[in-house]
Scaffold this active site. Structure first.
Site, short mmCIF file in Angstrom:
data_model
loop_
_atom_site.label_atom_id
_atom_site.label_comp_id
_atom_site.label_asym_id
_atom_site.label_seq_id
_atom_site.Cartn_x
_atom_site.Cartn_y
_atom_site.Cartn_z
N TYR A 59 9.16 -4.81 1.49
CA TYR A 59 8.05 -5.02 0.56
C TYR A 59 8.19 -4.06 -0.62
O TYR A 59 8.10 -2.83 -0.44
CB TYR A 59 6.70 -4.82 1.22
N LEU A 212 -4.67 -17.95 4.61
CA LEU A 212 -4.99 -18.79 3.45
C LEU A 212 -3.78 -19.61 3.00
O LEU A 212 -3.84 -20.27 1.96
CB LEU A 212 -5.50 -17.94 2.29
#
Length: 344
Positions: A59, A212
């Site tokens: 990341y 989501l």
């Protein structure tokens, strides 16, 4: 349900919060959320009752881990901290994978960036088809003995790979993986077919991500609406294109779920997070806020309870076990991806 109602992470006995703070959006450079805002979000999440933080070396090429390390100073012992190895760090292809050689180097770099003496959960971010599974498992067991990691797990392994890892560890008298990380949402339900049954059989903890579905369940993907703008859509052309024929079924489902949430006085975010939390296999749902406002929305959703009737209505819109796109599963099986593996 609330953040104060801790759950047990599989057979580890470790209590963690139902929401885990994911840090994919944190870091510098191309990351949506800069270091100082990221630190504020992390500390706000801890103050709200979140006890689990998930990151990865890849990341922002280590920047997310560095941000987490700064944010946890003075609070490290209150957090169940997980990170991952596998993805390529820098320009050298040798700096990646699940080999002993890379794992031993990657863990030291992660410990340094996280400013900690141990990683609670160290995860193989993806399977490595070039490395023997026993080599990976043996290396991770050595790290447990050295006290550098406490547990290890997998991420988006196929059902066969999950069973293989348990079998190899047990037959070689090694500690097996205790956690699997998988995508799971109202629109991404394929893991209900087999992965969740396997995690229950072996009493594995499950960290589910993408509640989501990358924004499809944010409430912005509606029939007749314009194409929502997002950095994820720019990075993954086609996956979020509302005009693409292969996304039409998914768009109709997202719209129907939004209307279902509205009829029950909920936001689609509340419906989506509560749905992921409801599955008995799921230990904790990883959330990925970019702002403190996003974090507040997620925390509110953790207090939402869904009735059996509402869950049945969800199943009528998206049948159990459904995935609209193959890549929604989080990984692609090589024999499906590479023609040379399925042709003479």
């Amino acid at each position: 349900m609330s953040l104060s109602e801790l759950r047990t992470l599989g057979r580890t006995g470790v209590p963690i919060s139902p929401l885990t703070l994911g840090t994919l959006n944190f870091g510098t450079g191309s990351a949506p959320t800069g270091p100082e805002d990221s630190i504020r979000i992390i500390r706000t999440a801890l103050d709200a009752g979140i006890t689990s933080v998930d990151t990865a070396d890849i990341y922002s090429q280590g920047e997310a881990e560095a941000v987490v390390g700064r944010a946890l100073q003075g609070r490290r012992d209150d957090v169940f901290l997980s990170t991952k190895f596998h993805g390529q760090m820098g320009s050298n292809p040798a700096h990646s994978g699940n080999s002993r050689r890379w794992i031993m180097r990657a863990v030291e770099a992660s410990l340094n960036r996280l400013q900690t003496d141990r990683i609670d959960l160290y995860q193989a971010h993806r399977p490595d088809y070039n490395t023997d599974v026993l080599e990976t498992i043996t290396a991770l067991n050595d790290l447990i003995r050295q006290g550098k990691i406490l547990y290890y797990g997998t991420s988006v392994f196929t059902p066969a790979q999950l069973v293989e890892a348990q079998w190899i560890a047990n037959t070689n008298h090694l500690v097996p993986p205790v956690v699997d990380q998988v995508p799971y949402s109202l629109l991404v339900r394929a893991n209900e077919r087999d992965v969740f049954a396997i995690t229950q059989q072996y009493n594995l903890g499950v960290l589910s991500y993408g509640p989501l579905d990358g924004g499809w369940l944010s409430g912005r993907y509606r029939l007749g609406s314009r194409q929502p703008a997002s950095s994820r859509a720019d990075a993954l052309p086609g996956r979020f294109d509302v005009a693409a024929p292969f996304n039409q079924h998914k768009l109709h489902a997202a719209d129907a779920l939004a209307r279902l949430a509205e009829r029950h006085g909920l936001s689609l975010i509340q419906l989506a997070v509560a749905f992921a939390l409801n599955h008995p296999s799921v230990s904790s749902v990883i959330i990925g806020p970019r702002t403190e406002e996003h974090l507040t929305d997620y925390i509110k959703a953790a207090d939402t309870t869904l009735s059996d009737a509402l869950l049945d209505a969800i199943d009528d819109i998206v049948a159990p076990g459904t995935n609209f796109l193959e890549r929604d599963a989080g990984t692609v099986v090589p024999h499906l991806e590479f023609a040379e593996l399925r042709r003479r």
